[in-house]
Motif scaffolding. Sequence first.
Motif, mmCIF file in Angstrom:
data_model
loop_
_atom_site.group_PDB
_atom_site.id
_atom_site.type_symbol
_atom_site.label_atom_id
_atom_site.label_comp_id
_atom_site.label_asym_id
_atom_site.label_seq_id
_atom_site.Cartn_x
_atom_site.Cartn_y
_atom_site.Cartn_z
ATOM 1 N N UNK B 17 0.818 -1.204 0.000
ATOM 2 C CA UNK B 17 0.000 0.000 0.000
ATOM 3 C C UNK B 17 0.851 1.251 0.000
ATOM 4 N N UNK B 18 1.894 1.249 0.844
ATOM 5 C CA UNK B 18 2.751 2.441 0.897
ATOM 6 C C UNK B 18 3.435 2.662 -0.449
ATOM 7 N N UNK B 20 2.270 1.828 -3.314
ATOM 8 C CA UNK B 20 1.269 2.304 -4.275
ATOM 9 C C UNK B 20 1.159 3.812 -4.213
ATOM 10 N N UNK B 21 1.107 4.348 -3.000
ATOM 11 C CA UNK B 21 0.863 5.785 -2.921
ATOM 12 C C UNK B 21 2.138 6.608 -3.054
ATOM 13 N N UNK B 23 5.184 5.513 -5.110
ATOM 14 C CA UNK B 23 6.052 5.351 -6.290
ATOM 15 C C UNK B 23 5.767 6.409 -7.343
ATOM 16 N N UNK B 29 3.783 1.223 -9.201
ATOM 17 C CA UNK B 29 2.680 1.379 -8.258
ATOM 18 C C UNK B 29 1.635 0.291 -8.480
ATOM 19 N N UNK B 30 1.343 0.026 -9.752
ATOM 20 C CA UNK B 30 0.333 -1.000 -10.045
ATOM 21 C C UNK B 30 0.819 -2.365 -9.582
ATOM 22 N N UNK B 33 0.339 -2.654 -6.029
ATOM 23 C CA UNK B 33 -1.075 -2.852 -5.728
ATOM 24 C C UNK B 33 -1.395 -4.343 -5.728
#
Lengths: 102, 170, 724
Positions: B17-18, B20-21, B23, B29-30, B33
């Motif tokens: 999660x970190x 994802x927000x 990168x 990021x995907x 996820x």
Amino acid sequence: MVPLSWYLITSALLFCIGLYGVFARRNAVAVLMSIELMLNAVNLNLVAFWRFQTPTRPVGLAFAVFVLVVAAAEAAVGLALILSIYRQRKHIVVEDLDLLKL
Amino acid sequence: MTYVVFGLFGILTLGGGILVVTSRNLVRAAASLVLSFFGIAGLYVLLEAGFMAAAQILIYIGAIAILIIFAVMLTQRVAAGNRVAMNSQWPWALLVSALTFALLVYIINIVWPLGIRAENVPVLAADPTRGLGMALVDWGQYVLPFEVASILLLGAMVGSIFIAREQHDD
Amino acid sequence: MDRELLNLLPILVPIPPLAAFFLIVLFTNRVRWLSHTIAVLATIISLGFGVVLLVNGLSMGAHDLAHHPIGNTIEWLPIDGFSNWLQMGAMTDPLTMGMLFFVPTAIFCIIFYSIGYMGYGTEHEDRDYSRFFAFLSLFAAGMFTLVVADNLLLLFVGWEVMGLCSYLLIGFWYDKNYDDPDKTTPRQAAVKAFITTRIGDVIMLLGIAYLYTQTGTLSFAAILRDEQVLHQLATTLVPGMGISIAGLIGLLLFAGTVGKSAQFPLHVWLPDAMEGPTPVSAMIHSAAMVSAGVYMIVRMFPLLSAGWEHGGPPTAPMVAMGLIGAFTALFASTIALAQNDVKRVLAYSTIAQLGYMVAALGIGAYIAAAFHLITHAFFKALLFLGSGSIIHGMEHGAHHANDHHTDAQDMLNMGGLRTKMPWTFWTFLIGGLALSGLPLVTAGFWSKDEILAESFYAMTHGAGGLAPLGAWVFILLAVSAALTAFYTMRQIGLIFWGKPRTKLSKHAHESSWTMILPLVILAFFAITAGWMGIPDDFMGLELGEINFFHHFAGASLVVHPEGITFNWIPLLTSVFVVLLGLGGGYLIYWKEPVKAGEPDPLVKPLGRLYTVLHNKYYFDEFYQAAFVEPTKWVAAKVVYEWMDRGIIDGILHFVGRTTGGIATYVRLFDVHVINGGVDWLKDRFLDGAREFRTIQAGKIQEYMWLSLLIGCAFAYLLIFVLSR
């Protein structure tokens, strides 16, 4: 078994991470991903409550399934919107999408 | 043992999660996820919700994450390189998120005090997946929301095709 | 009919218009004839359901129906871990029965009339023809929901749907502007209506929430038919206030009615609502919206009057209703005397008639209020649709004479329309006489007479505060009745009598049959609707049980209200004031009709008072100065300059400068060690500050975190307060 509160804290943290992403990311796709994180946090909450509070009735599970459905619908429509905005404006920076500004 | 597994999946979930927000690279990021979704699926297994774990893998990782990766590819100009990931108000966003988290922890701690050991975990029904399946088509329970959900999915499908279609100027 | 099937019917009543709304919006938007057909058919189906329910209800008898209302309840929302459920459902008891006939009938007439009014098939056809019918259908669905609701929450849902629809419909011609900048545009009128009614709605919601915390249910049956609950609420005092719980809840709920039914001091929105198309005005003024406010307090009357016995001292909400209602009736009647816009006169008469109903509830005349609500809906819908027909004719005249500067709604520009528009004239005359209460014939007489008789009874027989309250209501309503008769005659005289005063009225002609037919239907009911409420002992005659409405609707209450004995004084008063008003109007406006260019004959004798009345006691100006301007000032000065630019910018500037300062200091101290990090942080903060200096608008993410920040602040404050 791991106590309920641990799951709740994990889910709360994941939710707030997603919240931060929604508030702070510039790219609309990234915002959408952060929303998916938040929805997952909610689902984790629902399943955890189901396991610890009402394991004999599938209330929590059923709600989690519906959240799953809504998340899928939201992702499809959201991404379609992003694509169509991208076609028109050649960027998807959320900050600069302020057409509604007076 | 379960604590170790819980910790592993928890770290997978939150770390993903970190990433994802934070990168800058959206493809990364995907990918994070997907990692985070996988962690959640693991937590579902720990919660003895096998059906949810399977659905998580199939729908979130198999469908939604792939959809997002497609969207990233379609909207990202490769030559653009790494641009700024955050908007100008990220400190405020961080503050508000932290405040919200503190609030949630405070409330959770009142009702379900943080402890090491779970006490009186109730026994699971014999076959929860079967129960869920019955409930979803049971006239007295969730059949109406179930049908509405299918209409919602149909609507979302038609709507997204309509919105994302190339507009030909005529 | 099978009871199981019958029980399903009430909830089905609002469905057809709702379906019509979605059908029109989603599918038939472009096919105009299909859109209006769907809307009309949906109302007919609802009317059919209503009639079936009515027939079955009548065959059951009022007493049975009251104890076993037709309807279904489902468990809707679990509370306290499945131990308790919030019930949701629909029902029809005798009171609903009355509403279920007149509401769909009036709405049907209005929607049918709209086909002609919006100019179907002519060159004047409205640009957004289908949208109009969609909104009207949604409006109807809201009203039906409210009528069949069996709990306050569902009632509130219908209530709010109507609030939305009135906003959409009053502002239907949203791009209309006037040459005169002081004239209210439809946009402004829509916003005004929405915000003004919102004040009442919020207070009402507080009342609903308080009721729920006290009783744990919102179902009518569980609260209003349970004497124990009512007694409990009436005898427990609210801590710190010298009023019972039922009294406080009643006052809060009544505030909702003050907003919705345009009672003083929230009456200002209703006259401006005239900016919408005329069928909308008819809808708002008769069958829906303002009726909803009165219906709600009629429905909640057992709660509002909890602890009151027939003839005993009134409760706090009753005193409020009596005082405000009677005052509003007189106040609005005087304003109506000096208005020249044909629709505005009717708007103020609506406010006055609603004041009648509210005042009637104030003195405990439950049946009379419900009765007047029904008769009023018929003749007021008739009058509004009639005025729409007149305006239509006048606009046709304007088109013919190629004159688009003369106001087609100003009564001083009319005159002599009697021969041009005979159908409109006769139906309007019937409506006007019903509004004035012409004795024996019209519906208005029977319902008004009942209210006057009840207030006279309260005045002479009431104990405690009821006698002075009854006197106040009786005297004010009697004066108001005389004024009503007078200004109705003035209106009819100015519009139809004499010779045409402008080219517009000279070339006016009768409207199409789609507009005339609803007028005729409504005119029929404007006369006959009163016959179901003739007192049993009218004029001392032994007529048997002919007061059908009293016996039927009265059964909705736990304690069947006693009929009062006949008394000559209120009857003679009522006849006398009506004839006085009619006669005065006849002498001034009919005998010597106003000629072109002449001022209103009232200007001279009334002098300065006329100016005050014409300007509606300057209430709009007062509200503008007292509330609107300060709000704008606060928004501009305090929120924008002080909070946005001062505090938020200030914090950021401060943080930015301090960080910058520290960074400079640190750089001096050790440039190489922490240079990069702090510099980066400083730059980011300064960027933030720079961003904030620009005017903030349109950035969705900022709105989100700001609102969550405020939410968090409140939550922490709550925790802080609770933990002390």
